[in-house]
Design a protein around this motif. Structure first.
Motif, PDB file in Angstrom:
ATOM      1  N   LYS A 154      -0.154   7.271   1.412  1.00  0.00           N
ATOM      2  CA  LYS A 154       0.503   7.819   2.596  1.00  0.00           C
ATOM      3  C   LYS A 154       0.237   6.897   3.774  1.00  0.00           C
ATOM      4  O   LYS A 154      -0.804   6.238   3.840  1.00  0.00           O
ATOM      5  CB  LYS A 154      -0.022   9.217   2.897  1.00  0.00           C
ATOM      6  N   GLN A 155       1.188   6.873   4.704  1.00  0.00           N
ATOM      7  CA  GLN A 155       1.062   5.986   5.857  1.00  0.00           C
ATOM      8  C   GLN A 155      -0.217   6.253   6.636  1.00  0.00           C
ATOM      9  O   GLN A 155      -0.881   5.325   7.099  1.00  0.00           O
ATOM     10  CB  GLN A 155       2.287   6.110   6.758  1.00  0.00           C
ATOM     11  N   ARG A 156      -0.585   7.503   6.789  1.00  0.00           N
ATOM     12  CA  ARG A 156      -1.814   7.859   7.523  1.00  0.00           C
ATOM     13  C   ARG A 156      -3.045   7.273   6.825  1.00  0.00           C
ATOM     14  O   ARG A 156      -3.963   6.776   7.467  1.00  0.00           O
ATOM     15  CB  ARG A 156      -1.918   9.380   7.637  1.00  0.00           C
ATOM     16  N   ASP A 157      -3.054   7.326   5.477  1.00  0.00           N
ATOM     17  CA  ASP A 157      -4.175   6.762   4.725  1.00  0.00           C
ATOM     18  C   ASP A 157      -4.223   5.242   4.877  1.00  0.00           C
ATOM     19  O   ASP A 157      -5.304   4.655   4.989  1.00  0.00           O
ATOM     20  CB  ASP A 157      -4.064   7.135   3.243  1.00  0.00           C
ATOM     21  N   VAL A 158      -3.059   4.610   4.881  1.00  0.00           N
ATOM     22  CA  VAL A 158      -2.983   3.159   5.045  1.00  0.00           C
ATOM     23  C   VAL A 158      -3.553   2.755   6.408  1.00  0.00           C
ATOM     24  O   VAL A 158      -4.261   1.753   6.518  1.00  0.00           O
ATOM     25  CB  VAL A 158      -1.532   2.648   4.869  1.00  0.00           C
ATOM     26  N   ALA A 159      -3.268   3.546   7.428  1.00  0.00           N
ATOM     27  CA  ALA A 159      -3.817   3.261   8.752  1.00  0.00           C
ATOM     28  C   ALA A 159      -5.344   3.229   8.691  1.00  0.00           C
ATOM     29  O   ALA A 159      -5.982   2.330   9.253  1.00  0.00           O
ATOM     30  CB  ALA A 159      -3.336   4.298   9.764  1.00  0.00           C
ATOM     31  N   GLY A 160      -5.931   4.177   7.976  1.00  0.00           N
ATOM     32  CA  GLY A 160      -7.386   4.209   7.825  1.00  0.00           C
ATOM     33  C   GLY A 160      -7.903   3.037   7.011  1.00  0.00           C
ATOM     34  O   GLY A 160      -8.925   2.428   7.356  1.00  0.00           O
ATOM     35  N   ILE A 161      -7.208   2.709   5.927  1.00  0.00           N
ATOM     36  CA  ILE A 161      -7.625   1.598   5.062  1.00  0.00           C
ATOM     37  C   ILE A 161      -7.638   0.286   5.845  1.00  0.00           C
ATOM     38  O   ILE A 161      -8.568  -0.506   5.735  1.00  0.00           O
ATOM     39  CB  ILE A 161      -6.681   1.481   3.838  1.00  0.00           C
ATOM     40  N   LEU A 162      -6.584   0.068   6.638  1.00  0.00           N
ATOM     41  CA  LEU A 162      -6.443  -1.194   7.366  1.00  0.00           C
ATOM     42  C   LEU A 162      -7.132  -1.176   8.729  1.00  0.00           C
ATOM     43  O   LEU A 162      -7.219  -2.212   9.389  1.00  0.00           O
ATOM     44  CB  LEU A 162      -4.960  -1.539   7.538  1.00  0.00           C
ATOM     45  N   LEU A 195       0.822  -1.217   0.000  1.00  0.00           N
ATOM     46  CA  LEU A 195       0.000   0.000   0.000  1.00  0.00           C
ATOM     47  C   LEU A 195       0.856   1.268   0.000  1.00  0.00           C
ATOM     48  O   LEU A 195       0.556   2.232  -0.713  1.00  0.00           O
ATOM     49  CB  LEU A 195      -0.955   0.001   1.193  1.00  0.00           C
ATOM     50  N   VAL A 196       1.934   1.270   0.786  1.00  0.00           N
ATOM     51  CA  VAL A 196       2.751   2.478   0.905  1.00  0.00           C
ATOM     52  C   VAL A 196       3.733   2.607  -0.260  1.00  0.00           C
ATOM     53  O   VAL A 196       3.775   3.629  -0.942  1.00  0.00           O
ATOM     54  CB  VAL A 196       3.513   2.509   2.256  1.00  0.00           C
ATOM     55  N   TYR A 197       4.523   1.568  -0.504  1.00  0.00           N
ATOM     56  CA  TYR A 197       5.624   1.691  -1.450  1.00  0.00           C
ATOM     57  C   TYR A 197       5.274   1.297  -2.874  1.00  0.00           C
ATOM     58  O   TYR A 197       5.882   1.785  -3.822  1.00  0.00           O
ATOM     59  CB  TYR A 197       6.834   0.886  -0.960  1.00  0.00           C
ATOM     60  N   ILE A 198       4.308   0.429  -3.055  1.00  0.00           N
ATOM     61  CA  ILE A 198       3.969   0.006  -4.411  1.00  0.00           C
ATOM     62  C   ILE A 198       2.789   0.802  -4.944  1.00  0.00           C
ATOM     63  O   ILE A 198       2.810   1.282  -6.068  1.00  0.00           O
ATOM     64  CB  ILE A 198       3.718  -1.520  -4.448  1.00  0.00           C
TER      65      ILE A 198
END
Length: 174
Positions: free
Chosen positions: A119-127, A112-115
């Motif tokens: 943004k890390q904050r968005d990934v936190a919300g997604i997961l 999610l972040v590197y590929i």
């Protein structure tokens, strides 16, 4: 308290605090200067003189955050090459294998972040996890990947943590 007195009492400690956070002398100098400009401009707003140290260090922390936020916007605008982070590493031996071999909780944050470039904050919300948890998973995944690249392919890491060298493993030669 006057600006000169603040300078005399806190300038060295404040400068080294900033330098420790940004690890770049030019950026530290800019942040240091901006911090003292804000201290001078807003000195009349300080209500309790005994809290001066906490106040000036909070101004410095805010300036450090501003510096990093400006830097990320600048880098994003500069990157006109639409190459995804994944494409950058496609030619590195075993890259796909090592990513796919990561445990699911680490693989999904790396993807999610590197590929995918989230943004890390968005990934936190997604997961549905905390930002701190995302950062910890990324750190653990990077540790696993570094260990795998070092053991299997004999890559080395430069002082910035980037892979250097040529592949030297049996998997790559097949």
């Amino acid at each position: 308290m006057e600006t000169q007195k603040i300078w005399n009492n806190f300038s060295d400690e404040l400068y080294f605090f900033i330098l420790k956070k940004v690890k770049d002398k030019n950026a530290a100098n800019d942040i240091f200067q901006n911090t003292f400009l804000k201290i001078h401009k807003n000195l009349s707003k300080l209500k309790k003189e005994e809290k001066i140290k906490a106040w000036i260090f909070q101004i410095a922390r805010n300036e450090i955050v501003n510096h990093f936020n400006k830097g990320s916007v600048y880098l994003e605008q500069l990157n006109t090459n639409k190459e995804t982070p994944l494409q950058k590493y496609q030619d590195i031996c075993c890259f796909d294998k090592f990513i796919n071999d990561l445990p699911k909780i680490y693989r999904e944050v790396i993807e999610l972040v590197y590929i995918n470039g989230h943004k890390q904050r968005d990934v936190a919300g997604i997961l549905g996890i905390s930002l701190e948890n995302v950062k910890a998973r990324i750190r653990r995944a990077k540790d696993i990947l570094k260990k795998n690249f070092n053991e299997c392919c004999k890559y080395e890491f430069d002082k910035n943590g980037n892979l250097t060298g040529e592949p030297n493993c049996s998997i790559c030669k097949t």
